[in-house]
Write a protein that holds these residues in place. Sequence first.
Motif, PDB file in Angstrom:
ATOM      1  N   ILE A  11     114.489   9.432 -19.456  1.00 15.12           N
ATOM      2  CA  ILE A  11     114.628   8.366 -18.448  1.00 15.12           C
ATOM      3  C   ILE A  11     113.284   8.081 -17.792  1.00 15.12           C
ATOM      4  CG2 ILE A  11     115.634   7.821 -16.184  1.00 15.12           C
ATOM      5  CD1 ILE A  11     118.161   9.351 -17.148  1.00 15.12           C
ATOM      6  N   TYR A  12     112.585   9.142 -17.382  1.00 11.39           N
ATOM      7  CA  TYR A  12     111.302   8.935 -16.712  1.00 11.39           C
ATOM      8  C   TYR A  12     110.284   8.288 -17.641  1.00 11.39           C
ATOM      9  CZ  TYR A  12     107.126   9.562 -13.955  1.00 11.39           C
ATOM     10  OH  TYR A  12     105.971   9.312 -13.261  1.00 11.39           O
ATOM     11  N   ALA A  13     110.221   8.755 -18.874  1.00  8.47           N
ATOM     12  CA  ALA A  13     109.282   8.166 -19.843  1.00  8.47           C
ATOM     13  C   ALA A  13     109.582   6.685 -20.047  1.00  8.47           C
ATOM     14  CB  ALA A  13     109.350   8.910 -21.178  1.00  8.47           C
ATOM     15  N   GLY A  14     110.860   6.357 -20.165  1.00 12.23           N
ATOM     16  CA  GLY A  14     111.244   4.947 -20.316  1.00 12.23           C
ATOM     17  C   GLY A  14     110.845   4.104 -19.121  1.00 12.23           C
ATOM     18  N   LEU A  15     111.024   4.653 -17.924  1.00  9.41           N
ATOM     19  CA  LEU A  15     110.659   3.909 -16.720  1.00  9.41           C
ATOM     20  C   LEU A  15     109.147   3.763 -16.575  1.00  9.41           C
ATOM     21  CD1 LEU A  15     113.326   5.299 -14.278  1.00  9.41           C
ATOM     22  CD2 LEU A  15     113.049   2.909 -14.937  1.00  9.41           C
ATOM     23  N   PHE A  46     110.525   7.806  -9.331  1.00  6.94           N
ATOM     24  CA  PHE A  46     111.372   8.364 -10.371  1.00  6.94           C
ATOM     25  C   PHE A  46     110.857   9.680 -10.951  1.00  6.94           C
ATOM     26  CE2 PHE A  46     113.137   4.121 -10.090  1.00  6.94           C
ATOM     27  CZ  PHE A  46     114.486   4.423 -10.087  1.00  6.94           C
ATOM     28  N   MET A  47     109.757  10.200 -10.404  1.00  4.55           N
ATOM     29  CA  MET A  47     109.341  11.557 -10.760  1.00  4.55           C
ATOM     30  C   MET A  47     110.391  12.567 -10.285  1.00  4.55           C
ATOM     31  SD  MET A  47     105.198  11.392 -10.046  1.00  4.55           S
ATOM     32  CE  MET A  47     105.244  12.880  -9.123  1.00  4.55           C
ATOM     33  N   ALA A  48     111.252  12.140  -9.378  1.00  2.51           N
ATOM     34  CA  ALA A  48     112.292  13.012  -8.827  1.00  2.51           C
ATOM     35  C   ALA A  48     113.504  13.157  -9.739  1.00  2.51           C
ATOM     36  CB  ALA A  48     112.743  12.469  -7.467  1.00  2.51           C
ATOM     37  N   VAL A  49     113.585  12.381 -10.816  1.00  2.00           N
ATOM     38  CA  VAL A  49     114.781  12.376 -11.661  1.00  2.00           C
ATOM     39  C   VAL A  49     115.181  13.780 -12.142  1.00  2.00           C
ATOM     40  CG1 VAL A  49     115.719  11.546 -13.871  1.00  2.00           C
ATOM     41  CG2 VAL A  49     114.604   9.955 -12.328  1.00  2.00           C
ATOM     42  N   THR A 106     111.963  15.758  -1.150  1.00  2.00           N
ATOM     43  CA  THR A 106     113.311  16.096  -0.683  1.00  2.00           C
ATOM     44  C   THR A 106     114.111  16.780  -1.789  1.00  2.00           C
ATOM     45  OG1 THR A 106     113.348  14.289   0.916  1.00  2.00           O
ATOM     46  CG2 THR A 106     115.481  15.144   0.198  1.00  2.00           C
ATOM     47  N   GLU A 107     114.064  16.229  -2.983  1.00  2.00           N
ATOM     48  CA  GLU A 107     114.807  16.820  -4.099  1.00  2.00           C
ATOM     49  C   GLU A 107     114.260  18.197  -4.462  1.00  2.00           C
ATOM     50  OE1 GLU A 107     117.628  15.800  -5.422  1.00  2.00           O
ATOM     51  OE2 GLU A 107     117.706  13.928  -4.319  1.00  2.00           O
ATOM     52  N   MET A 108     112.954  18.369  -4.406  1.00  2.00           N
ATOM     53  CA  MET A 108     112.351  19.669  -4.713  1.00  2.00           C
ATOM     54  C   MET A 108     112.755  20.719  -3.679  1.00  2.00           C
ATOM     55  SD  MET A 108     108.578  18.397  -5.924  1.00  2.00           S
ATOM     56  CE  MET A 108     107.900  20.002  -6.300  1.00  2.00           C
TER      57      MET A 108
END
Length: 123
Positions: A11-15, A46-49, A106-108
């Motif tokens: 997903i991240y690579a695609g974005l 989107f690095m948080a995905v 926040t996610e980390m």
Amino acid sequence: MVSVLFLSAIIYAGLVIFSDPVALLFNRDRDPVLQEIAVKGIKLYFMAVPFTGCNIVLSSYFASMEKSGPAQMISLLRGMVLIIPVVYTMASLWKLSGVWLSFLVTEMLTLAAGFVLLKKNVI
């Protein structure tokens, strides 16, 4: 967890690869300044995905094991408790880039807390 990380990478690579066309979907006036901000924001936000995916899996794990406290704690940390102070802090330090990166931080932090909760509830 491995599936989540693999899917997150895709997903991240695609974005990252298609950040320009994705940003154009929300930039009907084709404003170049807005486009530049959005492309940079997509790449940062989107690095948080992967962390988001892991948090959702961890929360679902706790819920499936009938451990509603840890599951609720992860949800509250992600959605309310951490995000507000992190956004304010990061924005004051790094302006707009800090706002984009606040979701990642926040996610980390939530994932770190989730692993602590996992260790306490499994062992």
